[in-house]
Design an enzyme around this catalytic site. Structure first.
Site, PDB file in Angstrom:
ATOM      1  N   ARG A  66       0.806  -1.231   0.000  1.00 11.56           N
ATOM      2  CA  ARG A  66       0.000   0.000   0.000  1.00 11.56           C
ATOM      3  C   ARG A  66       0.839   1.281   0.000  1.00 11.56           C
ATOM      4  NH1 ARG A  66      -3.873  -0.832   4.855  1.00 11.56           N
ATOM      5  NH2 ARG A  66      -2.547  -2.607   5.339  1.00 11.56           N
ATOM      6  N   LYS A 116       9.218  -0.525   2.388  1.00 11.70           N
ATOM      7  CA  LYS A 116       8.485   0.277   3.393  1.00 11.70           C
ATOM      8  C   LYS A 116       9.354   0.703   4.573  1.00 11.70           C
ATOM      9  CE  LYS A 116       5.241  -1.587   6.138  1.00 11.70           C
ATOM     10  NZ  LYS A 116       3.887  -2.088   6.498  1.00 11.70           N
ATOM     11  N   GLY A 134       3.543 -15.342   6.504  1.00 13.50           N
ATOM     12  CA  GLY A 134       2.891 -14.914   7.740  1.00 13.50           C
ATOM     13  C   GLY A 134       3.915 -14.619   8.832  1.00 13.50           C
ATOM     14  N   ASP A 185       7.955  -1.594  11.237  1.00 16.40           N
ATOM     15  CA  ASP A 185       7.126  -0.487  10.755  1.00 16.40           C
ATOM     16  C   ASP A 185       6.312   0.153  11.883  1.00 16.40           C
ATOM     17  OD1 ASP A 185       5.414  -2.554  11.240  1.00 16.40           O
ATOM     18  OD2 ASP A 185       4.458  -2.556   9.272  1.00 16.40           O
ATOM     19  N   ASN A 240      -3.871  -6.224  19.440  1.00 19.32           N
ATOM     20  CA  ASN A 240      -2.515  -6.754  19.509  1.00 19.32           C
ATOM     21  C   ASN A 240      -1.584  -5.799  18.769  1.00 19.32           C
ATOM     22  OD1 ASN A 240      -0.172  -8.269  19.375  1.00 19.32           O
ATOM     23  ND2 ASN A 240      -0.918  -9.555  17.684  1.00 19.32           N
ATOM     24  N   ASN A 264      36.383  42.386   4.722  1.00 19.59           N
ATOM     25  CA  ASN A 264      35.111  42.776   4.115  1.00 19.59           C
ATOM     26  C   ASN A 264      35.125  42.390   2.644  1.00 19.59           C
ATOM     27  OD1 ASN A 264      32.532  44.596   4.536  1.00 19.59           O
ATOM     28  ND2 ASN A 264      33.358  45.020   2.510  1.00 19.59           N
TER      29      ASN A 264
HETATM   30  C1  UD1 Z   1      -0.183  -8.736  12.786  1.00 15.86           C
HETATM   31  C2  UD1 Z   1      -0.860  -9.549  13.881  1.00 15.86           C
HETATM   32  C3  UD1 Z   1      -2.052  -8.771  14.422  1.00 15.86           C
HETATM   33  C4  UD1 Z   1      -1.606  -7.418  14.926  1.00 15.86           C
HETATM   34  C5  UD1 Z   1      -0.856  -6.678  13.845  1.00 15.86           C
HETATM   35  C6  UD1 Z   1      -0.263  -5.417  14.398  1.00 15.86           C
HETATM   36  C7  UD1 Z   1      -0.496 -11.829  13.212  1.00 15.86           C
HETATM   37  C8  UD1 Z   1      -1.098 -13.039  12.647  1.00 15.86           C
HETATM   38  N1  UD1 Z   1      -1.290 -10.790  13.325  1.00 15.86           N
HETATM   39  O1  UD1 Z   1      -1.125  -8.546  11.754  1.00 15.86           O
HETATM   40  O2  UD1 Z   1      -2.665  -9.487  15.472  1.00 15.86           O
HETATM   41  O3  UD1 Z   1      -2.706  -6.650  15.370  1.00 15.86           O
HETATM   42  O4  UD1 Z   1       0.215  -7.484  13.327  1.00 15.86           O
HETATM   43  O5  UD1 Z   1       0.234  -4.651  13.335  1.00 15.86           O
HETATM   44  O6  UD1 Z   1       0.666 -11.817  13.574  1.00 15.86           O
HETATM   45  N2  UD1 Z   1       5.847  -9.789   8.198  1.00 15.86           N
HETATM   46  C9  UD1 Z   1       6.909 -10.532   7.762  1.00 15.86           C
HETATM   47  N3  UD1 Z   1       6.680 -11.672   7.079  1.00 15.86           N
HETATM   48  C10 UD1 Z   1       5.432 -12.130   6.835  1.00 15.86           C
HETATM   49  C11 UD1 Z   1       4.341 -11.355   7.287  1.00 15.86           C
HETATM   50  C12 UD1 Z   1       4.582 -10.200   7.964  1.00 15.86           C
HETATM   51  O7  UD1 Z   1       8.065 -10.167   7.980  1.00 15.86           O
HETATM   52  O8  UD1 Z   1       5.313 -13.183   6.211  1.00 15.86           O
HETATM   53  C13 UD1 Z   1       6.119  -8.556   8.926  1.00 15.86           C
HETATM   54  C14 UD1 Z   1       5.625  -7.336   8.211  1.00 15.86           C
HETATM   55  O9  UD1 Z   1       6.646  -6.816   7.379  1.00 15.86           O
HETATM   56  C15 UD1 Z   1       5.322  -6.407   9.365  1.00 15.86           C
HETATM   57  C16 UD1 Z   1       4.887  -7.341  10.477  1.00 15.86           C
HETATM   58  O10 UD1 Z   1       5.409  -8.608  10.140  1.00 15.86           O
HETATM   59  O11 UD1 Z   1       6.487  -5.723   9.781  1.00 15.86           O
HETATM   60  C17 UD1 Z   1       3.379  -7.406  10.639  1.00 15.86           C
HETATM   61  O12 UD1 Z   1       2.811  -7.823   9.427  1.00 15.86           O
HETATM   62  P1  UD1 Z   1       1.398  -7.286   8.943  1.00 15.86           P
HETATM   63  O13 UD1 Z   1       1.020  -8.019   7.708  1.00 15.86           O
HETATM   64  O14 UD1 Z   1       1.394  -5.819   8.955  1.00 15.86           O
HETATM   65  O15 UD1 Z   1       0.496  -7.718  10.171  1.00 15.86           O
HETATM   66  P2  UD1 Z   1      -0.702  -8.724  10.197  1.00 15.86           P
HETATM   67  O16 UD1 Z   1      -0.213 -10.107   9.971  1.00 15.86           O
HETATM   68  O17 UD1 Z   1      -1.797  -8.222   9.369  1.00 15.86           O
END
Ligand code: UD1
Ligand code: CA
Length: 488
Positions: free
Chosen positions: A24, A31, A89, A114, A180, A387
């Site tokens: 995004r 990012k 994930g 982030d 969270n 000067n």
């Molecule tokens: C996650 C949490 C959620 C929480 C939120 C806070 C899980 C399943 N959920 O959401 O409960 O409220 O963070 O922001 O953990 N990242 C990786 N590799 C991946 C996926 C993510 O490095 O495969 C990193 C992203 O770059 C980011 C962070 O993990 O820095 C969180 O990822 P993001 O997708 O923003 O969070 P969610 O999984 O949606």
């Protein structure tokens, strides 16, 4: 438990997740390399983690790994880089992070790259709670105005029962407003066992780190949730709107800190101060001021309005008005501006002046020396009490090489002179206005290097007869004007 206990037993590791795509942001830059308060978000996350003095600090990279890795090698060489090949994930991200750590025992703190406002003290407090409550997992939580998109905290008595993601939540769970933050302390054994048990059987088909909590509970571990009242610290960045909001808030916090330290900030809304800037008491910042990089400003100095200083050192009681300056030193009591451009290598001595429409570069200007108007000073070594007249040009470039001009103490360079480098004006010398100086001038000498003036009598009457100029000339002559000394 106090913070000193934390420093006695450091955590085994901090794992910072930073492999996500950041789609995004719609950016060619990963990012976590976007900046908040002048620093990359990943460097801010590393700074917060460093407050715990962890035995090992791991950043999990994926998308844009070359750029992120290169940046970290430069700003945080102590960091271990772990690669998550595919973004399966958060659980998989931490698994990738742990893969680079052998013989882990103790606590593992997990954060995100982030979340730029997270303070190191908050991590230290979270760790203290974790130890005090003897938890297997402690989650940093917050109540936010709009919990949409976050994982929700499902409480059971004084523990966290589980965390349910937005995509998996039932209607009543969506109404929970405790979220969270994605920041945790884990007991390493509970974390390793929990990660090994993860599956991707959920609405997003991801390996959820949050499922480690369910696993820890089912194996008899205690899971605490520590609610941070200052929820803004937990807010992340997913798009440019949030990036701007985090920047505004970071700046607001930086300015508040400086105001408490005795800095006057006339208009916080238009004043920007980077995290690495250092200000003394009784500094005044006027509207439209931006202080960047490692800029420092000493007591009593006034900066602005409409001034940008990047890596600039400003001395006590100096005044810098409507100026753009980079890698420059401005001495105590000196004045700069309005409308001055100080490029790298400018050093203005105490009480000196760089005035309107003056550009300087690699110019060392001695104490009390003045370059007040419309000049270019490049590759210059100027002594004290000099000067430099209006419109003077230091011609430092012959199209191939740059050369230096030296002007000695208390010399005087007349207006509209060109000093063709390399050339040296000795101390106590004069250069006549309008001179083009190509060879050195000795002490006490006056250098005049310009065409001799000739006044040709009657030229207007002969060449412009009948013009209004001629009419004025005739009238003036009739009234006896224009009679020169040597005509008498
Ligand atoms: C996650 C949490 C959620 C929480 C939120 C806070 C899980 C399943 N959920 O959401 O409960 O409220 O963070 O922001 O953990 N990242 C990786 N590799 C991946 C996926 C993510 O490095 O495969 C990193 C992203 O770059 C980011 C962070 O993990 O820095 C969180 O990822 P993001 O997708 O923003 O969070 P969610 O999984 O949606
Ligand atoms: Ca996600």
């Amino acid at each position: 438990m106090s913070e000193s206990d934390v420093s006695v037993t450091p955590v085994a590791a901090v794992v910072i997740m930073a492999a996500g795509a950041g789609t995004r942001m719609k950016s060619a830059t990963p990012k976590v390399l976007h900046k908040v308060a002048g620093a990359s978000m990943i460097s801010l996350a590393v700074d917060a983690a460093d407050a715990l003095s962890p035995q090992r600090l791991v950043v999990v990279v994926g998308h844009g790994r070359e750029q992120v890795g290169a940046h970290l090698a430069e700003v945080a060489p102590h960091v271990v880089i772990a690669v998550q090949e595919r973004q399966l994930g958060t659980g998989d991200a931490v698994r990738a992070g742990l893969a680079s750590l052998s013989g882990l025992s103790g606590e593992v703190v997990v954060t995100s790259g982030d979340v730029p406002l997270l303070a190191g003290e908050t991590l230290a407090e979270l760790l203290a709670v974790h130890r005090h409550e003897a938890n297997a997992v402690t989650v940093l939580t917050a109540r936010v105005p709009d919990p949409t998109g976050y994982g929700r905290i499902v409480r059971e008595a004084d523990q966290v029962a589980r965390i349910v993601e937005q995509a998996d939540a039932a209607e009543d769970e969506l109404r929970l407003d405790e979220i969270n933050s994605g920041i945790y302390v884990f007991d390493s054994t509970a974390l390793t066992a929990g990660i090994a048990s993860l599956t991707s059987g959920n609405a997003q088909g991801e390996f959820y780190l949050t499922d480690v909590i369910t696993h820890a509970r089912s194996t008899g571990g205690r899971v605490g949730g520590w609610l941070l009242a200052d929820y803004l610290q937990t807010e992340g960045v997913n798009d440019r709107i949030q990036l701007s909001e985090r920047n505004v808030e970071a700046n607001r916090r930086i300015l508040r800190k400086w105001m408490i330290e005795g800095v006057t900030v006339l208009d916080p809304a238009t004043t920007w101060v980077h995290a690495g800037v250092d200000l003394a008491a009784d500094v005044t910042l006027l509207p439209g001021t931006s202080l960047e990089g490692a800029t420092s400003v000493a007591a009593g100095a006034t900066i602005g309005p409409d001034t940008t200083l990047i890596d600039v050192e400003v001395g006590e009681n100096a005044t810098v008005t409507r100026t753009h300056a980079e890698l420059a030193v401005i001495g105590a009591g000196a004045t700069v501006g309005p409308f001055s451009y100080l490029r790298p290598g400018t050093e203005l001595g105490a009480g000196g002046k760089i005035g309107a429409f003056v550009e300087t570069k690699k110019a060392v200007i001695g104490a009390g020396s003045k370059v007040p108007h419309l000049a270019y000073c490049g590759d210059a070594i100027i002594g004290a009490g000099v000067n430099i007249g209006a419109g003077t040009i230091f011609a430092n470039y012959d199209g191939v090489t740059k050369s230096t001009t030296i002007v000695g103490d208390n010399s005087f360079v007349g207006s509209d002179s060109v000093l063709v480098a390399p050339v040296e004006i000795a101390p106590g010398a004069y250069v006549a206005a309008g001179s083009t100086i190509t060879s050195s001038v000795g002490p006490g000498e006056l250098a005049v290097a310009r065409g001799q003036q000739r006044n040709i009598k009657g030229w207007v009457a002969r060449k412009r007869p009948g013009s209004k100029t001629e009419a004025s000339a005739r009238e003036a002559l009739e009234q006896g004007a224009g009679v020169q000394e040597d005509d008498k």
